[in-house]
Write an enzyme that holds these catalytic residues in place. Structure first.
Site, mmCIF file in Angstrom:
data_model
loop_
_atom_site.group_PDB
_atom_site.id
_atom_site.type_symbol
_atom_site.label_atom_id
_atom_site.label_comp_id
_atom_site.label_asym_id
_atom_site.label_seq_id
_atom_site.Cartn_x
_atom_site.Cartn_y
_atom_site.Cartn_z
ATOM 1 N N HIS A 67 0.822 -1.214 0.000
ATOM 2 C CA HIS A 67 0.000 0.000 0.000
ATOM 3 C C HIS A 67 0.856 1.265 0.000
ATOM 4 O O HIS A 67 0.542 2.244 -0.685
ATOM 5 C CB HIS A 67 -0.935 -0.043 1.214
ATOM 6 C CG HIS A 67 -1.689 1.222 1.441
ATOM 7 N ND1 HIS A 67 -1.451 2.052 2.509
ATOM 8 C CD2 HIS A 67 -2.665 1.830 0.712
ATOM 9 C CE1 HIS A 67 -2.252 3.088 2.450
ATOM 10 N NE2 HIS A 67 -3.001 2.990 1.371
ATOM 11 N N GLU A 70 1.952 1.898 -3.389
ATOM 12 C CA GLU A 70 0.857 2.478 -4.181
ATOM 13 C C GLU A 70 0.857 4.007 -4.024
ATOM 14 O O GLU A 70 0.707 4.747 -4.999
ATOM 15 C CB GLU A 70 -0.480 1.885 -3.713
ATOM 16 C CG GLU A 70 -1.699 2.450 -4.410
ATOM 17 C CD GLU A 70 -2.819 2.771 -3.431
ATOM 18 O OE1 GLU A 70 -3.136 3.965 -3.281
ATOM 19 O OE2 GLU A 70 -3.371 1.830 -2.811
ATOM 20 N N HIS A 71 1.053 4.483 -2.804
ATOM 21 C CA HIS A 71 1.148 5.937 -2.598
ATOM 22 C C HIS A 71 2.357 6.516 -3.338
ATOM 23 O O HIS A 71 2.271 7.589 -3.947
ATOM 24 C CB HIS A 71 1.283 6.256 -1.104
ATOM 25 C CG HIS A 71 -0.007 6.289 -0.364
ATOM 26 N ND1 HIS A 71 -0.431 7.381 0.353
ATOM 27 C CD2 HIS A 71 -0.996 5.361 -0.226
ATOM 28 C CE1 HIS A 71 -1.598 7.120 0.910
ATOM 29 N NE2 HIS A 71 -1.963 5.903 0.578
ATOM 30 N N GLU A 147 -3.629 7.858 7.531
ATOM 31 C CA GLU A 147 -4.683 7.042 6.918
ATOM 32 C C GLU A 147 -5.033 5.864 7.838
ATOM 33 O O GLU A 147 -6.204 5.525 8.018
ATOM 34 C CB GLU A 147 -4.220 6.539 5.539
ATOM 35 C CG GLU A 147 -5.311 5.790 4.785
ATOM 36 C CD GLU A 147 -4.878 5.329 3.399
ATOM 37 O OE1 GLU A 147 -3.744 5.653 2.974
ATOM 38 O OE2 GLU A 147 -5.670 4.634 2.743
#
Lengths: 452, 433
Positions: A67, A70-71, A147
């Site tokens: 993840h 992905e950022h 997040e």
């Protein structure tokens, strides 16, 4: 499994043989598959790039790296500066984002159709040329921690779900949260993200799905032009990690500031691996629809409306995935009812199916809903693109989507009763309970007799 | 933010971002024989039909002391109506694969139906819709059950930092206007079945309704359907609006909470639907905090400092003066810094407006993304229903791109100066150190 192409309604209208070939597909020499679904209802298009890499491919100590990467994919390449990707998509009148799951990482752009080439060029560029800059990483990892705070740490239900999976799975990597444990995020470095990218982001580990008002031959040519020059590379061997058989009920409690308790009962459940030979996953899908497919389905009718033991009750089962399956029952007790009351009520509903089966009327109703949902689904280009991408991520061919729909339509009441007997098994059950805590640390007022 | 509010804002967004230029969204408009306004878009691509009926019956019409009545009335419409009880309604709809939905926000109570367009299915679905609109039972036992569920939901919301912040924000923005009134467990507990029947009788009538149809049918069929679902509905009277909200005195509300992240909302009442300042605000806000990943707030708060995952600003025009809002969530210890950065960005924007480059980028996106705003029946329905409900011009979508294009940097500065006065800004924090 999100429900599939409708045959009966649209084919009845008489499609040409050319339309039957839609979606179209090609594979580039570097191993990248390109799937194009022509849908000409509006002058727009969707591009999604799917990488066969998700949190289940991580190792302990590096949870969340899929993840985080992905950022980082928005942080630039030698030819596209940090933040420039979003800027160019916006300038093209588009919207873009990305998401990471246990099984895959996917990136998308929704654009006016004439801008498709721009976003193909952008995705091709970052498929092999990403800069994982240490300074950018230092800021972005903080964003990811925020997040995590927002989605999980301050969300009692998410926290319960996270901890439940950590108990339900002991060996399989599904035990780790997609967003990663906070401590792993704190110790993660730019080098970890870079290594992840270098290992997994290659054309032969990806596929592109494009839907919209486009010509598939023209899209194939664009794909060849931009993705074609990227070099493929052999991937590391992925070891299969099989979860040992569960041999007894597991129970966990999570305390968090909240008003209402939550009960989740997760049963180990089958996953569709062979579209033709498997039958249990289809039967469980139809059972889910009968228990929780509309406002008068069994759970809502009996538990919420008639007995008022639950404020809400539902079922969650996804029959397609790379890893092992779980069927979740989830519910919140009404005021004055305990979690134990609720568990007993959910179990009684399961026993009712095991002993008495389901009615033909219920089954017919679930099938009618399935047929209608196939039409409604076509109202969203994004949804259609997601459907192809997700089924492929689970290792099933999108060409079988219509066959899967047929299989669902063939499920019998006897099959449903049989899977209810087979899979609602206490030894394969994990029970998670959210035990709500007062915000100020003081004892809750006596009216909330909701604790067990 | 409570869910009704969230829905409202999502709906507002969908509409705000919509533009014109796509020839082919032809909106037909007439008044049904019952007196309801009707809006129709024919779309033959898929064998389905969407119908939405909107009433000016949102929470702004809750009588004093009865906050929560509008929402509960809307929520229980389909729990038994006409000759059918709640189970029969749900089962008959499921048998034909139809979906009945909708909700109430501050302005509007909506009932929406999606059905296959085949005659047998369509007719069954529409007959149920008619009963739900006109002949809800408001059965006493069902009412008590739904009341209890609503109260439990409100109690749960009162533990969530985002809900707490949202309620406090609306209360502070609208201290003397119905937009600031919040349903509480106590206000809902005091409601009774007769309150609902009276509210329904007052507001669910033809003069207070707009009907939107999108899908696989002809104008003639649409006329028949609009007449049929409102046949027998009293003409009644359109809702009477309260006085416009006044600007609050600026200030800060701080609420303690054990969460790891502080929730921050900054804003004020800004603009109503149909006001010409909307276009310069829309274009300007793209640069400030509306343009997703490319806005100033996103760049400064998220990208440069890593303070927040989500940071945004928007204008949500409503029937009466709707809010301008900046929102973010950040680790509780850095709330103060995040607020300062956000305020500095806002103040600089109010002073200088967008650069030429930013203005061009905002227009490019808002104009270029036009086709994406109308590429499904659902999106067309949302847009046309808003045009109908808020009495916007029928050529609103056709004019949209030109209006965006015409905005100058000076227009943006002036509109912001009129609508966002720092002395009226409210800041709400929950869980900030």
């Amino acid at each position: 499994m999100r429900h599939k192409y409708l045959l009966s309604v649209l084919l009845a209208a008489g499609l040409s043989s050319a339309a039957l070939a839609n979606p179209y597909e090609t594979t580039l020499k570097n191993g990248l598959r390109v799937i194009v679904k022509e849908d000409r209802r509006a002058p727009t298009a969707v591009q999604m790039v799917w990488y066969r890499i998700g949190s289940m491919d991580e190792v302990d100590g590096q949870s969340g790296v899929a993840h985080v990467l992905e950022h980082m994919m928005f942080k630039g390449t030698p030819s596209v500066g940090p933040g420039e990707f979003n800027k160019r998509v916006a300038a093209a009148g588009g919207k873009d984002n990305a998401f990471t799951s246990r099984d895959y990482t996917a990136y998308f752009q929704q654009i006016p159709k004439e801008k498709l080439e721009d976003v193909i060029q952008l995705e091709a560029d970052r498929m092999r040329h990403l800069n994982v800059d240490a300074k950018e990483f230092e800021q972005e990892i903080k964003v990811v921690m925020e997040e995590r705070r927002m989605r999980t740490d301050d969300n009692p239900q998410s926290k319960l779900f996270e901890q439940m999976n950590a108990v339900a799975f002991q060996a399989h990597p599904y035990r780790r949260p997609i967003i990663g444990w906070m401590n792993d995020l704190e110790t993660m470095t730019a080098a970890d993200a870079k290594a992840w990218y270098d290992t997994w982001y290659v054309p032969n580990n990806a596929y592109v799905v494009i839907t919209g008002d486009v010509d598939h031959q023209a899209v194939f040519a664009l794909a060849e032009k931009y993705y074609g020059p990227l070099e493929g590379r052999p991937l590391p061997i992925r070891r299969q990690q099989i979860e040992p058989k569960q041999e007894g009920t597991r129970r966990i409690t999570v305390k968090a500031p909240a008003e209402l308790p939550v009960l989740i009962m997760g049963y180990k459940a089958p996953i569709l691996r062979d579209v033709e030979k498997d039958s249990d996953p289809y039967a469980l899908e139809m059972l889910s629809a009968i228990l929780d497919g509309h406002d008068a389905a069994r759970f809502n009718k009996k538990l919420v409306r008639e007995d008022k033991v639950a404020l809400a009750a539902g079922i969650d089962y996804d029959s397609t995935a790379r890893g092992p399956g779980t069927l979740y029952l989830h519910a919140t007790p009404s005021e004055g009812k305990t979690v134990a009351d609720l568990e007993a009520a959910l179990r009684a509903e399961i026993v009712r199916v095991q002993q008495d089966g389901v009615s033909q009327a219920e089954l017919k109703r679930a099938k009618a809903q399935l047929i209608a949902s196939e039409v409604y689904k076509k109202d969203s280009m994004f949804g259609q693109t997601m459907e192809i991408g997700q089924i492929e991520s689970a290792g099933l061919p999108y060409r079988k989507l219509d066959r899967m729909l047929e299989k669902l339509q063939q499920v019998t009441a006897e099959q449903i009763q049989a899977v209810a007997k087979k899979y609602f098994n206490d030894d394969a059950l994990t029970v998670g309970v959210l035990d709500p805590q007062p915000l100020d640390g003081k004892p809750r007022r006596p009216a909330a007799a909701t604790r067990h | 933010m409570n869910t009704a509010m969230t829905r409202l804002i999502v709906a507002a967004f969908a509409f705000l971002l919509t533009q014109s230029a796509l020839a082919g969204i032809k909106i037909e408009h007439w008044v049904s024989s019952s007196g309801a306004r009707v809006y129709f878009v024919e779309s033959r691509v898929l064998p389905m039909l969407d119908v939405q009926v909107d009433f000016a019956a949102g929470s702004m019409f809750d009588p004093v002391g009865k906050a929560g009545l509008a929402a509960l009335t809307r929520a229980t419409l389909d729990n038994g109506a006409g000759k059918l009880d709640e189970t029969a309604i749900a089962e008959q709809l499921a048998d034909i694969g139809a979906n009945l939905g909708g909700s109430a926000d501050t302005d509007r109570a909506s009932v929406s139906l999606r059905t296959l367009s085949a005659r047998d299915k369509r007719d069954t679905a529409l007959a149920i819709l008619k009963d739900v609109l006109q002949a809800p039972h408001f059965d006493a036992a069902v009412f008590e059950r739904e009341k209890a569920r609503t109260i439990a939901g409100l109690k749960e919301a009162m533990t969530r930092p985002d809900s707490i912040a949202g309620k406090a924000f609306w209360a502070a923005l609208y201290p003397d206007h119905p937009y600031g009134r919040q349903a509480t467990p106590e206000s809902v507990a005091a409601l009774n079945r007769d309150d609902m029947a009276a509210f329904h009788a007052r507001y669910y009538n033809a003069a207070n309704a707009s009907i939107t149809l999108v899908g696989d049918l002809s104008r003639q069929e649409a006329e028949k359907i609009a007449d049929a679902i409102t046949a027998g509905m009293p003409k009644g009277q359109a809702a009477t609006l309260p006085g416009m909200p006044e600007q609050p005195k600026g200030g800060q509300t701080r609420i303690a909470h054990p969460a790891s992240q502080a929730h921050v909302y900054i804003g004020l009442p800004a603009i109503e639907r149909g006001n010409p300042d909307f276009f310069p605000l829309l274009v300007g806000n793209y640069t400030l905090g509306g343009g997703g990943f490319v806005s100033r707030l996103m760049k400064e708060v998220r990208d440069k400092r890593g303070y927040a995952y989500s940071v945004y600003s928007y204008f949500a025009p409503m029937r009466q003066t709707g809010p301008f809002q900046i929102g973010l969530q950040t680790k509780r210890s850095q709330a103060k810094d995040a607020i300062k950065v956000s305020r500095d960005i806002l103040d600089a924007f109010l002073k200088e407006g967008p650069t030429a480059e930013e203005l061009a980028a905002a227009k490019a996106n808002l104009i270029g993304s036009f086709p994406l705003r109308l590429d499904s029946n659902k999106k067309i329905l949302d847009n046309v229903a808003a045009i109908g409900f808020f009495d916007l011009p029928l050529d609103y979508l056709d004019q949209y791109q030109a209006k965006v294009q015409a905005v100058t940097a000076e227009d943006v500065k002036q509109a912001f100066a009129r609508r966002v006065r720092p002395e009226n800004l409210i800041t709400v924090t929950v869980a900030a150190d």
